[in-house]
Design a protein around this motif. Structure first.
Motif, PDB file in Angstrom:
ATOM      1  N   ALA A  86      -2.183  -3.440   4.878  1.00 13.70           N
ATOM      2  CA  ALA A  86      -2.477  -4.723   5.524  1.00 13.70           C
ATOM      3  C   ALA A  86      -1.678  -5.914   4.973  1.00 13.70           C
ATOM      4  CB  ALA A  86      -3.974  -4.997   5.427  1.00 13.70           C
ATOM      5  N   THR A  87      -1.668  -6.097   3.658  1.00 11.48           N
ATOM      6  CA  THR A  87      -0.989  -7.294   3.136  1.00 11.48           C
ATOM      7  C   THR A  87       0.525  -7.225   3.358  1.00 11.48           C
ATOM      8  OG1 THR A  87      -2.771  -7.591   1.550  1.00 11.48           O
ATOM      9  CG2 THR A  87      -0.752  -8.813   1.129  1.00 11.48           C
ATOM     10  N   PRO A  88       1.177  -6.090   3.036  1.00 10.47           N
ATOM     11  CA  PRO A  88       2.605  -6.002   3.370  1.00 10.47           C
ATOM     12  C   PRO A  88       2.875  -6.196   4.867  1.00 10.47           C
ATOM     13  CG  PRO A  88       2.015  -4.283   1.824  1.00 10.47           C
ATOM     14  CD  PRO A  88       0.738  -4.936   2.236  1.00 10.47           C
ATOM     15  N   ALA A  89       1.980  -5.670   5.712  1.00 11.31           N
ATOM     16  CA  ALA A  89       2.167  -5.860   7.159  1.00 11.31           C
ATOM     17  C   ALA A  89       2.090  -7.340   7.507  1.00 11.31           C
ATOM     18  CB  ALA A  89       1.109  -5.077   7.940  1.00 11.31           C
ATOM     19  N   ALA A  90       1.144  -8.061   6.861  1.00  9.94           N
ATOM     20  CA  ALA A  90       0.995  -9.499   7.122  1.00  9.94           C
ATOM     21  C   ALA A  90       2.267 -10.251   6.719  1.00  9.94           C
ATOM     22  CB  ALA A  90      -0.216 -10.045   6.364  1.00  9.94           C
ATOM     23  N   VAL A  91       2.854  -9.870   5.576  1.00  7.22           N
ATOM     24  CA  VAL A  91       4.089 -10.522   5.118  1.00  7.22           C
ATOM     25  C   VAL A  91       5.193 -10.314   6.158  1.00  7.22           C
ATOM     26  CG1 VAL A  91       5.925 -10.444   3.369  1.00  7.22           C
ATOM     27  CG2 VAL A  91       3.516 -10.340   2.660  1.00  7.22           C
ATOM     28  N   MET A  92       5.315  -9.081   6.658  1.00 13.69           N
ATOM     29  CA  MET A  92       6.393  -8.792   7.610  1.00 13.69           C
ATOM     30  C   MET A  92       6.153  -9.516   8.945  1.00 13.69           C
ATOM     31  SD  MET A  92       8.374  -7.087   5.723  1.00 13.69           S
ATOM     32  CE  MET A  92       9.686  -6.615   6.843  1.00 13.69           C
TER      33      MET A  92
END
Ligand code: NAD
Length: 280
Positions: A141-147
């Motif tokens: 979730a967090t890496p996806a949010a960054v991208m």
């Protein structure tokens, strides 16, 4: 010129609109997207996160069911619970809430979640696919949010961009670095033992910070016009602080996420998006 504010709340609202339409289409086919969260112990801030997730899920037509286990639960008990949920045909996503109590190791447990229900991308298969840029089904979730936020920045697409990732944790820094690499950025990873960050940051068009050190990056450190994504969240005297000194950075950056209101609001929705994908 003032920096573009990469507004996580508005991006999250757009994503929620998209998800509402997708869950409505699923419900018409008789499918109710369902996320099961295995929660061990009583950690209050983790509980608050899960409650918030359940509320957001409810607004989007996604059921978020929480299975509580005692703080003393052993590896086998946790694995059995995840395996049972993995077999449940009505459950589309399974998530083991972290951090875990000290006696448990995610390395010994994550493979009990079937990869096709592993909506937070913890299973070694999904992590391996992400690491090798071969396209994992579920980006955490967090890496996806960054991208997703980078996708709204003036430096998107990242192809050929110089990017720096400050922090190399398994949950944030390392996967974000691999995802930026998969987008053909030239990525430098910095961490606690890297020494001076400044020369690397000064040369970078894209700066992502996930260190948990408030004010670690300041405006003077940045290349003018850089895109800055601040993942850090630290409570300082009851106030949520990012890793970037926003006041100075906003005067130099070309685009920047605020804290709060940047990565945080997108994270929840990114996770629920994976649940909808699993249900589809
Ligand atoms: P972590 O403690 O596991 O990892 C921190 C990383 O930063 C490590 O790799 C460490 O080497 C590096 N680091 C620490 N101090 C540094 C320094 N002075 N210079 C360079 N590198 C340094 O933390 P994490 O789980 O990756 O989380 C990082 C931050 O992101 C925390 O503030 C956390 O609360 C926040 N976070 C936010 C979200 C969100 O959705 N917004 C989600 C997860 C984590």
């Amino acid at each position: 010129m003032a920096a573009q504010i990469l507004d996580g709340r508005s991006l999250a609202a757009d994503l929620r609109t998209e998800l509402r339409a997708r869950t409505a289409a699923l419900r018409e086919r008789g499918i109710v997207p369902r996320l099961a969260i295995v929660f061990i112990g009583e950690d209050e801030s983790s509980l608050a996160y899960v409650r918030n997730l359940a509320r957001t899920g409810e607004r989007l037509g996604i059921v978020v069911a929480v299975e509580r286990l005692d703080r003393s639960a052993g590896t086998q008990e946790v694995r059995s619970c995840l395996e049972r949920l993995g077999r449940d045909p009505h459950t589309h996503g399974v998530l083991l809430q972290q951090p875990l109590p000290a006696h448990l190791s995610i390395r010994e447990i994550a493979d009990a979640i079937p990869p096709h229900k592993d909506v937070d991308g913890s299973h070694p298969t999904n992590q391996g696919q992400l690491a090798f840029g071969s396209g994992t089904q579920y980006v955490p979730a967090t890496p996806a949010a960054v991208m997703l936020l980078l996708g709204r920045s003036p430096h998107w697409p990242l192809r050929g961009r110089r990017a720096v990732m400050i922090g190399r944790s398994v949950v944030v820094g390392a996967p974000v670095a691999m995802l930026m690499l998969a987008q053909d950025a030239t990525v430098t990873i910095l961490h606690r033992l890297s020494g001076g960050l400044q020369p690397y940051v000064k040369l970078s068009e894209v700066v992502v910070v996930a260190a948990g050190v408030p004010g670690l990056v300041r405006g003077d450190d940045l290349m003018p016009g850089a895109t800055v994504i601040d993942v850090g969240t630290t409570l300082v005297d009851g106030v949520l602080k990012g890793d970037v000194d926003f006041e100075s950075a906003v005067r130099v950056a070309g685009a920047i996420t605020p804290v709060p209101g940047g990565v945080g609001p997108v994270t929840n929705v990114a996770l629920l998006r994976n649940v909808v994908k699993a249900a589809e």
